[in-house]
Design an enzyme around this catalytic site. Structure first.
Site: not given
Ligand code: PMP
Length: 358
Positions: A101, A170, A194
């Site tokens: 991520w 994040d 989550k």
């Molecule tokens: N950052 C993290 C730490 C994540 O776990 C996720 C999704 N698993 C995201 C960003 C992306 O999130 P989204 O699918 O809501 O765009």
């Protein structure tokens, strides 16, 4: 009906009492209408958003000089919104890479500015957070971005990096799992799916003095200022998702707040890591001092057994344990709404599976 234990990384398990309340209010939330059928400008809905913000401010002790925004586009949209809003005339931004991520955030930011990866855990297969004194931070960067908990790689920071530039986090996968000091951050963002509610809504907590100078090219739905000026009612929001978040915040408060969530997160993860560490059959790819309390990747000694493990786990009511498609193996996500019994059942199953296949 007994519900299975759901270890999905997200969208993820929600508290059962919240789902029941949603069910009870489905046809008549207010004046005989579902929350999904009401104007986002209605008195009842606006009052709900105000209560939701107040609850979150209370749970995280958010100071008055921070705005609380509810936006769309998921955390992925924040990968763009952060540079668009926080560069403020600067052209440099620093990023920590501790997993998949972080890397995606870096790739997106590179479209807007000179990005420096100040430390890169991909060089150690993302198995630990590199030592703080090896980071090559720039004092003139607009901000430093990091991912306190890497959902796929299972790496989590146990403390907040102390740096001289505005810090951006994040927190998609570990928000509300421990008390934080919001003032340590310039901006915190998190997708809801989550630890907060259904997918479709994203939380942003941002210092108010940073929202007034987005890049000229910023789309209006991506400028924090437009949302902070109107209680996030800039355009039609995901009303249902927002309402469920409010119910989840009430649930967190009733459980004893984020301090109670932290205690539970420690108990859950300790149980699972002990099971992994006390066996020769399972292993964790992450060094103990960087292990996530929330997302626990692990592998079986023989990956040929993966499919059998997953099928048998499901028969025992243990669902969504398959690792992320990019890393394989298993992953158990232990969010706030995962009961301790779920982790106990998983550990019992793992020991039994090892006895029969080890
Ligand atoms: N950052 C993290 C730490 C994540 O776990 C996720 C999704 N698993 C995201 C960003 C992306 O999130 P989204 O699918 O809501 O765009």
């Amino acid at each position: 009906m007994t519900r299975p234990f759901n270890f999905s990384a997200g969208p993820a398990v929600l508290p059962e009492s919240v789902l029941k309340q949603v069910q009870a209010e489905m046809l008549d939330w207010h004046q005989g209408m579902s929350v999904m059928e009401m104007s986002h400008r209605s008195k009842a809905f606006v009052a709900m958003t105000e209560q939701c913000e107040a609850l979150l401010r209370e749970l995280l002790n958010i100071p008055d000089d921070y705005a609380v925004l509810f936006m769309q586009g998921g955390a992925t949209a924040q990968f763009s919104m952060v540079p668009m809003n926080l560069l403020r005339g600067n052209t440099k931004a620093d990023y920590i890479n501790t997993g998949i991520w972080s890397k995606k955030a870096i790739q997106e930011a590179e479209r807007y500015c000179d990005v420096k990866v100040v430390t890169d855990a991909s060089k150690n297969q993302y198995n630990h957070i590199p030592e703080r004194d090896s980071w090559t931070l720039r004092d003139d960067a607009a901000y430093l971005h990091y991912t306190p908990n890497e959902t796929v790689n299972g790496i989590e920071f146990s403390d907040v990096p102390k740096v001289n530039v505005p810090l951006v986090a994040d927190m998609s996968s570990n928000i509300l799992s421990r008390p934080i000091n919001v003032s340590d951050y310039a901006l915190i963002y998190a997708g809801a799916q989550k630890n907060m509610g259904p997918s479709g809504i994203t939380l942003v907590i941002v210092r108010k003095d940073l929202v007034d100078a987005p890049l000229d090219s910023t789309p209006s739905t991506m400028a924090y200022k437009n949302f902070s000026d109107c209680g996030s009612l800039y355009n039609t929001p995901p009303t249902f998702a927002w309402y469920v978040c409010k119910l989840v915040f009430e649930w967190v408060k009733a459980q004893g707040g984020v301090a109670a969530m932290e205690q539970m997160a420690e108990k859950r993860s300790r149980l699972l890591y002990d099971t992994i560490d006390n066996s020769d059959f399972y292993s964790s790819p992450v060094h103990p001092n960087s292990r996530s309390r929330i997302n626990v990747p692990f592998s079986l000694k023989d990956s040929a057994l993966d499919k059998t493990f997953l099928a048998e786990a499901e028969k025992q009511g243990l669902h969504q344990l398959e690792g992320h498609r990019s890393v394989g193996g298993m992953r158990a996500s232990l969010y706030n709404a995962m009961p301790l019994e779920g982790v106990q059942a998983l550990c019992d199953f793992m020991r039994d599976f090892e006895r029969r296949n080890g």
